[in-house]
Write a protein that holds these residues in place. Sequence first.
Motif, PDB file in Angstrom:
ATOM      1  N   LEU A   1       7.933 -70.127  -0.294  1.00 17.84           N
ATOM      2  CA  LEU A   1       6.775 -69.893  -1.154  1.00 17.84           C
ATOM      3  C   LEU A   1       6.694 -70.861  -2.326  1.00 17.84           C
ATOM      4  O   LEU A   1       5.705 -70.877  -3.053  1.00 17.84           O
ATOM      5  N   GLY A   2       7.735 -71.655  -2.552  1.00 14.64           N
ATOM      6  CA  GLY A   2       7.699 -72.619  -3.647  1.00 14.64           C
ATOM      7  C   GLY A   2       7.568 -71.923  -4.998  1.00 14.64           C
ATOM      8  O   GLY A   2       8.127 -70.857  -5.224  1.00 14.64           O
ATOM      9  N   ARG A   3       6.814 -72.557  -5.918  1.00  9.92           N
ATOM     10  CA  ARG A   3       6.659 -71.994  -7.262  1.00  9.92           C
ATOM     11  C   ARG A   3       5.906 -70.675  -7.268  1.00  9.92           C
ATOM     12  O   ARG A   3       5.958 -69.920  -8.238  1.00  9.92           O
ATOM     13  N   THR A   4       5.219 -70.357  -6.179  1.00  8.95           N
ATOM     14  CA  THR A   4       4.585 -69.045  -6.050  1.00  8.95           C
ATOM     15  C   THR A   4       5.630 -67.935  -6.132  1.00  8.95           C
ATOM     16  O   THR A   4       5.323 -66.812  -6.542  1.00  8.95           O
ATOM     17  N   SER A   5       6.868 -68.249  -5.770  1.00 15.51           N
ATOM     18  CA  SER A   5       7.958 -67.275  -5.828  1.00 15.51           C
ATOM     19  C   SER A   5       8.140 -66.718  -7.235  1.00 15.51           C
ATOM     20  O   SER A   5       8.474 -65.536  -7.409  1.00 15.51           O
ATOM     21  N   ILE A   6       7.954 -67.560  -8.245  1.00 18.54           N
ATOM     22  CA  ILE A   6       8.156 -67.119  -9.631  1.00 18.54           C
ATOM     23  C   ILE A   6       7.167 -66.009  -9.974  1.00 18.54           C
ATOM     24  O   ILE A   6       7.546 -64.944 -10.472  1.00 18.54           O
ATOM     25  N   GLY A   7       5.887 -66.244  -9.692  1.00 15.14           N
ATOM     26  CA  GLY A   7       4.893 -65.235 -10.005  1.00 15.14           C
ATOM     27  C   GLY A   7       5.057 -63.965  -9.198  1.00 15.14           C
ATOM     28  O   GLY A   7       4.768 -62.868  -9.685  1.00 15.14           O
ATOM     29  N   ALA A   8       5.555 -64.094  -7.970  1.00 14.66           N
ATOM     30  CA  ALA A   8       5.654 -62.942  -7.080  1.00 14.66           C
ATOM     31  C   ALA A   8       6.854 -62.055  -7.366  1.00 14.66           C
ATOM     32  O   ALA A   8       6.881 -60.908  -6.920  1.00 14.66           O
ATOM     33  N   THR A   9       7.843 -62.550  -8.116  1.00 10.99           N
ATOM     34  CA  THR A   9       9.101 -61.793  -8.218  1.00 10.99           C
ATOM     35  C   THR A   9       9.596 -61.551  -9.641  1.00 10.99           C
ATOM     36  O   THR A   9      10.630 -60.913  -9.816  1.00 10.99           O
ATOM     37  N   TRP A  10       8.909 -62.027 -10.679  1.00 16.44           N
ATOM     38  CA  TRP A  10       9.450 -61.794 -12.025  1.00 16.44           C
ATOM     39  C   TRP A  10       9.118 -60.397 -12.526  1.00 16.44           C
ATOM     40  O   TRP A  10       9.636 -59.951 -13.542  1.00 16.44           O
ATOM     41  N   SER A  11       8.257 -59.664 -11.808  1.00 20.02           N
ATOM     42  CA  SER A  11       7.929 -58.277 -12.136  1.00 20.02           C
ATOM     43  C   SER A  11       7.201 -57.694 -10.940  1.00 20.02           C
ATOM     44  O   SER A  11       7.026 -58.374  -9.923  1.00 20.02           O
TER      45      SER A  11
ATOM     46  N   ILE B   1      17.097 -43.165 -19.684  1.00 24.89           N
ATOM     47  CA  ILE B   1      15.700 -43.591 -19.633  1.00 24.89           C
ATOM     48  C   ILE B   1      15.558 -45.021 -20.117  1.00 24.89           C
ATOM     49  O   ILE B   1      14.770 -45.803 -19.588  1.00 24.89           O
ATOM     50  N   LEU B   2      16.340 -45.376 -21.126  1.00 24.77           N
ATOM     51  CA  LEU B   2      16.259 -46.724 -21.663  1.00 24.77           C
ATOM     52  C   LEU B   2      16.915 -47.744 -20.737  1.00 24.77           C
ATOM     53  O   LEU B   2      16.371 -48.819 -20.501  1.00 24.77           O
ATOM     54  N   LEU B   3      18.081 -47.393 -20.185  1.00 25.53           N
ATOM     55  CA  LEU B   3      18.825 -48.350 -19.377  1.00 25.53           C
ATOM     56  C   LEU B   3      18.153 -48.637 -18.037  1.00 25.53           C
ATOM     57  O   LEU B   3      18.324 -49.731 -17.468  1.00 25.53           O
ATOM     58  N   GLN B   4      17.389 -47.663 -17.503  1.00 26.49           N
ATOM     59  CA  GLN B   4      16.758 -47.912 -16.217  1.00 26.49           C
ATOM     60  C   GLN B   4      15.787 -49.080 -16.275  1.00 26.49           C
ATOM     61  O   GLN B   4      15.492 -49.706 -15.266  1.00 26.49           O
ATOM     62  N   GLU B   5      15.291 -49.380 -17.485  1.00 26.05           N
ATOM     63  CA  GLU B   5      14.370 -50.506 -17.624  1.00 26.05           C
ATOM     64  C   GLU B   5      15.036 -51.825 -17.254  1.00 26.05           C
ATOM     65  O   GLU B   5      14.373 -52.754 -16.791  1.00 26.05           O
ATOM     66  N   VAL B   6      16.370 -51.895 -17.436  1.00 27.17           N
ATOM     67  CA  VAL B   6      17.105 -53.092 -17.036  1.00 27.17           C
ATOM     68  C   VAL B   6      16.924 -53.342 -15.541  1.00 27.17           C
ATOM     69  O   VAL B   6      16.798 -54.479 -15.087  1.00 27.17           O
ATOM     70  N   GLY B   7      16.913 -52.256 -14.774  1.00 29.71           N
ATOM     71  CA  GLY B   7      16.724 -52.395 -13.337  1.00 29.71           C
ATOM     72  C   GLY B   7      15.380 -52.979 -12.979  1.00 29.71           C
ATOM     73  O   GLY B   7      15.271 -53.816 -12.085  1.00 29.71           O
ATOM     74  N   HIS B   8      14.339 -52.561 -13.693  1.00 30.83           N
ATOM     75  CA  HIS B   8      13.014 -53.119 -13.429  1.00 30.83           C
ATOM     76  C   HIS B   8      12.964 -54.607 -13.772  1.00 30.83           C
ATOM     77  O   HIS B   8      12.285 -55.385 -13.106  1.00 30.83           O
ATOM     78  N   VAL B   9      13.686 -54.977 -14.827  1.00 35.28           N
ATOM     79  CA  VAL B   9      13.631 -56.356 -15.299  1.00 35.28           C
ATOM     80  C   VAL B   9      14.372 -57.301 -14.371  1.00 35.28           C
ATOM     81  O   VAL B   9      13.862 -58.342 -13.971  1.00 35.28           O
ATOM     82  N   VAL B  10      15.599 -56.940 -14.011  1.00 36.64           N
ATOM     83  CA  VAL B  10      16.432 -57.879 -13.252  1.00 36.64           C
ATOM     84  C   VAL B  10      16.428 -57.629 -11.753  1.00 36.64           C
ATOM     85  O   VAL B  10      16.776 -58.517 -10.972  1.00 36.64           O
ATOM     86  N   GLY B  11      16.063 -56.408 -11.324  1.00 36.00           N
ATOM     87  CA  GLY B  11      16.130 -56.105  -9.897  1.00 36.00           C
ATOM     88  C   GLY B  11      15.275 -57.032  -9.061  1.00 36.00           C
ATOM     89  O   GLY B  11      15.706 -57.541  -8.025  1.00 36.00           O
TER      90      GLY B  11
END
Length: 484
Positions: free
Chosen positions: A148-158, A124-134
């Motif tokens: 998308l330029g810098r919009t890419s950052i907001g669209a993909t960090w979570s 349960i704890l390790l799956q969070e790594v997948g949400h963070v880096v996936g």
Amino acid sequence: MRNEAKTTVGPATALVDTPPTRSFRASPAMWLAMIGISTAVCAVAIMIGTHKFHLGPAAIVLMPILWTVLIGGFLGVQKWKPIGGRARAVSTHLMDVSIVFFLAGLGTQIGPSLTKFTNIGPAILLQEVGHVVGTVILALPVAVALGLGRTSIGATWSIDRESYLAFAIQRFGVRSPEYRGVFAVWVLGSVFGAVFISLLAGLLGGLDFFDPRALALGLGLGSASMMLGGVGALSILYPEMAGEIMALAALSNLVTNIVGFYAGVFIALPMCQKLYKMWSRLFGRDDLGRRVRRGSLVGAGGTVAGTSGQARTSGALSESDESPDIEAVDVNGIEADPTVVRSRRTWLIAFAATGGAGILLNALGTGSARPLDVVGVLILLALTAVALVLAKLVPAVPSSIWVLALATIASATFFPFGPFIASTTQNINVLFAGLPMIALIGMSLGRDVKALRSLSWKIVIVALMTFTASFIAAAVIAQVALNF
């Protein structure tokens, strides 16, 4: 900055701009208009209610938060009685308090559950790594390659749910490309997220490759609607495990809500910002997503040359820069609104409006009203005020971080005042009490609609990639952990 002629539209005159100035003092009529309209939008959305439809294994869930987005967004873009820059400036002031209030409520829901961590397994704890880096590893290069330029950052960090949206406003500002990426993915997730995840979960579950428990853990995306959509699909495929699937998905979602926000802010976002520079150089794109010559990209300094030959610095990637420069704003189509003069009086108005709307909408949404709820709202407002003061004293840490940490600690049952704070806030549904934040964001959509239209089909592809990457990466890590 454009000039807007004053228009007489009867009772709604306060919503239409006179020629904007750099700062102005809002009239009582304008305050009342924005507070009244945003609260009314939320009340209508709550009365429409929640509706659930089944489409094969998929579950389509339409909730008040979606109605609020649609109604607020319609008001924000309609041309009959437009909401102008000055009204949006008042809306921004109200939003600054409403956002932190919402996060305070979220923190008081997390605090009482901290003790559950003692029984949480490594999967349960390790799956969070997948949400963070996936999302960062898989979706970011696609977003940059699409331009998308810098919009890419907001669209993909979570996957950009409510708490991330609140943080993006605090961290980058509503005129930044990063915020527009977060907002676009948030809107698409609110509208299509549950349907898409339920279809994806059904598809993966039918392949007989994943352990159903791993898929259930992967559904802890931080979104209740997405989680429930996926659970519905998996429960149809594995009816004998329906109870276990629901329990694991809910527990995983709890972990994501507690630690996922911090992991996203302190791990995923810095990683996304650094990898963005690398992918921009590799694909030959500048901060606006335009193709440039490889030699024009200066890697070390983060300076990117546009097609016109003029260099510009991607300052929003710096931790110390809170807002984009004027050139980026103009090129991306975001109107420069005036700013409302902020004083002790305006802060009191914003706090009173947030608290009053919270009490009213919570009672309307939950169908119950207790005197203790008023005490709970006052506690949330106090935590909001403390967080805003701390953010001013320590600008490096935004109020969104302060308030979530303070509220979580204050409501933890192992602290002296934790049980009391938890009892006063347990009947406050933050999705109702914090709903004005969503309405105000939607009503400001008129400023951003040109920029969102310019993203067209690209942001849809990136959003679906972001949801897919987060779910699959978390499920893969959970699968490995379960079989280790």
